[in-house]
Design a protein around this motif. Structure first.
Motif, PDB file in Angstrom:
ATOM      1  N   UNK A  61       0.826  -1.208   0.000  1.00 49.95           N
ATOM      2  CA  UNK A  61       0.000   0.000   0.000  1.00 49.95           C
ATOM      3  C   UNK A  61       0.862   1.260   0.000  1.00 49.95           C
ATOM      4  N   UNK A  62       1.939   1.238   0.795  1.00 48.90           N
ATOM      5  CA  UNK A  62       2.840   2.380   0.861  1.00 48.90           C
ATOM      6  C   UNK A  62       3.515   2.616  -0.482  1.00 48.90           C
ATOM      7  N   UNK A  63       3.870   1.528  -1.165  1.00 53.17           N
ATOM      8  CA  UNK A  63       4.520   1.636  -2.473  1.00 53.17           C
ATOM      9  C   UNK A  63       3.595   2.320  -3.471  1.00 53.17           C
ATOM     10  N   UNK A  64       2.328   1.913  -3.470  1.00 51.68           N
ATOM     11  CA  UNK A  64       1.342   2.510  -4.372  1.00 51.68           C
ATOM     12  C   UNK A  64       1.182   3.997  -4.081  1.00 51.68           C
ATOM     13  N   UNK A  65       1.146   4.339  -2.801  1.00 52.31           N
ATOM     14  CA  UNK A  65       1.001   5.742  -2.397  1.00 52.31           C
ATOM     15  C   UNK A  65       2.174   6.578  -2.896  1.00 52.31           C
ATOM     16  N   UNK A  66       3.380   6.075  -2.701  1.00 53.08           N
ATOM     17  CA  UNK A  66       4.579   6.817  -3.111  1.00 53.08           C
ATOM     18  C   UNK A  66       4.645   6.952  -4.631  1.00 53.08           C
ATOM     19  N   UNK A  67       4.342   5.841  -5.355  1.00 49.37           N
ATOM     20  CA  UNK A  67       4.365   5.886  -6.814  1.00 49.37           C
ATOM     21  C   UNK A  67       3.345   6.896  -7.348  1.00 49.37           C
ATOM     22  N   UNK A  68       2.167   6.890  -6.753  1.00 51.78           N
ATOM     23  CA  UNK A  68       1.122   7.821  -7.182  1.00 51.78           C
ATOM     24  C   UNK A  68       1.527   9.256  -6.932  1.00 51.78           C
ATOM     25  N   UNK A  69       2.134   9.499  -5.766  1.00 52.48           N
ATOM     26  CA  UNK A  69       2.564  10.854  -5.415  1.00 52.48           C
ATOM     27  C   UNK A  69       3.643  11.347  -6.373  1.00 52.48           C
ATOM     28  N   UNK A  70       4.606  10.486  -6.693  1.00 52.03           N
ATOM     29  CA  UNK A  70       5.688  10.865  -7.613  1.00 52.03           C
ATOM     30  C   UNK A  70       5.132  11.198  -8.996  1.00 52.03           C
ATOM     31  N   UNK A  71       4.259  10.326  -9.498  1.00 51.10           N
ATOM     32  CA  UNK A  71       3.681  10.547 -10.828  1.00 51.10           C
ATOM     33  C   UNK A  71       2.809  11.793 -10.849  1.00 51.10           C
ATOM     34  N   UNK A  72       2.114  12.032  -9.749  1.00 58.25           N
ATOM     35  CA  UNK A  72       1.284  13.233  -9.656  1.00 58.25           C
ATOM     36  C   UNK A  72       2.151  14.488  -9.759  1.00 58.25           C
ATOM     37  N   UNK A  73       3.272  14.490  -9.054  1.00 57.41           N
ATOM     38  CA  UNK A  73       4.184  15.640  -9.085  1.00 57.41           C
ATOM     39  C   UNK A  73       4.753  15.831 -10.488  1.00 57.41           C
ATOM     40  N   UNK A  74       5.126  14.726 -11.135  1.00 59.81           N
ATOM     41  CA  UNK A  74       5.677  14.800 -12.491  1.00 59.81           C
ATOM     42  C   UNK A  74       4.655  15.383 -13.464  1.00 59.81           C
ATOM     43  N   UNK A  75       3.410  14.924 -13.363  1.00 57.32           N
ATOM     44  CA  UNK A  75       2.349  15.418 -14.252  1.00 57.32           C
ATOM     45  C   UNK A  75       2.079  16.899 -14.004  1.00 57.32           C
ATOM     46  N   UNK A  76       2.029  17.296 -12.729  1.00 53.30           N
ATOM     47  CA  UNK A  76       1.786  18.706 -12.396  1.00 53.30           C
ATOM     48  C   UNK A  76       2.891  19.586 -12.969  1.00 53.30           C
ATOM     49  N   UNK A  77       4.153  19.139 -12.834  1.00 53.43           N
ATOM     50  CA  UNK A  77       5.276  19.908 -13.376  1.00 53.43           C
ATOM     51  C   UNK A  77       5.172  19.998 -14.889  1.00 53.43           C
ATOM     52  N   UNK A  78       4.829  18.864 -15.523  1.00 53.61           N
ATOM     53  CA  UNK A  78       4.706  18.839 -16.985  1.00 53.61           C
ATOM     54  C   UNK A  78       3.621  19.791 -17.462  1.00 53.61           C
ATOM     55  N   UNK A  79       2.463  19.767 -16.810  1.00 53.59           N
ATOM     56  CA  UNK A  79       1.361  20.642 -17.207  1.00 53.59           C
ATOM     57  C   UNK A  79       1.697  22.102 -16.929  1.00 53.59           C
ATOM     58  N   UNK A  80       2.460  22.323 -15.860  1.00 48.97           N
ATOM     59  CA  UNK A  80       2.862  23.704 -15.543  1.00 48.97           C
ATOM     60  C   UNK A  80       3.808  24.249 -16.610  1.00 48.97           C
ATOM     61  N   UNK A  81       4.718  23.413 -17.086  1.00 53.19           N
ATOM     62  CA  UNK A  81       5.658  23.827 -18.120  1.00 53.19           C
ATOM     63  C   UNK A  81       4.922  24.102 -19.431  1.00 53.19           C
ATOM     64  N   UNK A  82       3.848  23.358 -19.678  1.00 49.89           N
ATOM     65  CA  UNK A  82       3.076  23.535 -20.919  1.00 49.89           C
ATOM     66  C   UNK A  82       2.401  24.894 -20.976  1.00 49.89           C
ATOM     67  N   UNK A  83       2.194  25.545 -19.834  1.00 50.43           N
ATOM     68  CA  UNK A  83       1.596  26.874 -19.840  1.00 50.43           C
ATOM     69  C   UNK A  83       0.377  26.959 -18.942  1.00 50.43           C
ATOM     70  N   UNK A  84      -0.217  28.142 -18.899  1.00 51.21           N
ATOM     71  CA  UNK A  84      -1.305  28.428 -17.970  1.00 51.21           C
ATOM     72  C   UNK A  84      -2.686  28.413 -18.611  1.00 51.21           C
ATOM     73  N   UNK A  85      -2.761  28.065 -19.872  1.00 47.51           N
ATOM     74  CA  UNK A  85      -4.052  28.120 -20.540  1.00 47.51           C
ATOM     75  C   UNK A  85      -4.996  27.034 -20.049  1.00 47.51           C
ATOM     76  N   UNK A  86      -6.292  27.345 -20.080  1.00 44.14           N
ATOM     77  CA  UNK A  86      -7.313  26.392 -19.692  1.00 44.14           C
ATOM     78  C   UNK A  86      -7.557  25.413 -20.824  1.00 44.14           C
ATOM     79  N   UNK A  87      -8.300  24.327 -20.511  1.00 51.68           N
ATOM     80  CA  UNK A  87      -8.563  23.300 -21.510  1.00 51.68           C
ATOM     81  C   UNK A  87      -9.183  23.887 -22.774  1.00 51.68           C
ATOM     82  N   UNK A  88     -10.140  24.789 -22.616  1.00 52.70           N
ATOM     83  CA  UNK A  88     -10.818  25.363 -23.765  1.00 52.70           C
ATOM     84  C   UNK A  88      -9.945  26.273 -24.606  1.00 52.70           C
ATOM     85  N   UNK A  89      -8.758  26.641 -24.105  1.00 51.61           N
ATOM     86  CA  UNK A  89      -7.858  27.528 -24.835  1.00 51.61           C
ATOM     87  C   UNK A  89      -6.710  26.780 -25.498  1.00 51.61           C
ATOM     88  N   UNK A  90      -6.626  25.469 -25.285  1.00 53.58           N
ATOM     89  CA  UNK A  90      -5.531  24.684 -25.841  1.00 53.58           C
ATOM     90  C   UNK A  90      -5.726  24.438 -27.323  1.00 53.58           C
TER      91      UNK A  90
END
Length: 227
Positions: free
Chosen positions: A1-30
């Motif tokens: 369970x702890x492994x799943x939690x850590x993996x999810x947290x890491x991937x969540x951070x990676x996705x957030x960073x990736x989306x942040x680098x892509x810019x601030x536009x909303x879905x409807x503006x992409x």
């Protein structure tokens, strides 16, 4: 369970960073290719989250690859007008000089029902009131009403208006925004004096405060400090 939690947290951070680098536009503006990248990144992240048998790096590397590709395409679009037209397409003129371009509607697979719905969202309820309507490359609709149907502006009435800039946030939930305070030419001491004039003893008691282009201070205290 702890492994799943850590993996999810890491991937969540990676996705957030990736989306942040892509810019601030909303879905409807992409742009279409940006939306495709966003969807693929979310899919790539979900697989390693659900299947712990897949190495975490097998989820991170594809995400970074997609992010790199997106940045490269965006850079090419920024530098080349022709490439931007190929990648993003061109705006489509749905109505020109009050005349509906039927062929453009067909080419874009855009129905009059969809068009009227978009017009209503812009407070236009009669297609006859539209001078120009443009379907942008990101799917947004830009509308220019006919001159007789536009809102009256001070320029129409030959009125002079004073310059008005957006208000500057000074305090948000008890925290001073120092960078904004410097823009106003004020200092913390001066601000505290102004707060005391309206019965607020410290910055921590303020829920929100801003100052407009005329130097007028707007301030609201936190509920527990209101009298």
């Amino acid at each position: 369970m702890l492994v799943v939690f850590i993996r999810t947290l890491i991937l969540y951070i990676v996705v957030i960073i990736a989306m942040r680098i892509m810019g601030k536009r909303q879905i409807g503006q992409l742009q279409p290719f940006e939306l495709a990248v966003a969807i693929m990144i979310s899919e790539l992240a979900s697989v390693p989250m659900q299947n712990t048998g897949i190495p975490l790096v097998n989820g991170i590397i594809p995400i970074l690859t997609m992010l790199t590709a997106q940045i490269l395409i965006s850079f090419i679009s920024l530098k080349s007008y022709k490439a931007r037209n190929i990648i993003c397409g061109r705006p489509s003129i749905l109505i020109s000089s009050g005349k509906i371009n039927e062929q453009v509607f067909r080419n874009e697979l855009y129905t009059l029902t969809d068009f009227m719905e978009q017009l209503r969202s812009k407070d236009i309820y009669d297609i006859a009131d539209v001078e120009f309507a443009i379907l942008e490359t990101n799917g947004q609709l830009s509308v220019v009403p006919k001159a007789a149907k536009r809102n009256v502006t001070p320029e129409d009435l030959n009125l002079s208006v004073k310059y008005e800039a957006p208000a500057i946030d000074l305090i948000i939930d008890g925290e001073l925004v120092s960078s904004n305070l410097k823009k106003t030419g004020l200092n913390k001491g001066t601000l505290e004096i102004e707060l005391k004039k309206i019965g607020i003893r410290s910055i921590e008691e303020v829920f929100f405060a801003s100052i407009d282009s005329d130097g007028k201070l707007f301030c609201q205290a936190k509920e527990k400090y209101r009298t």
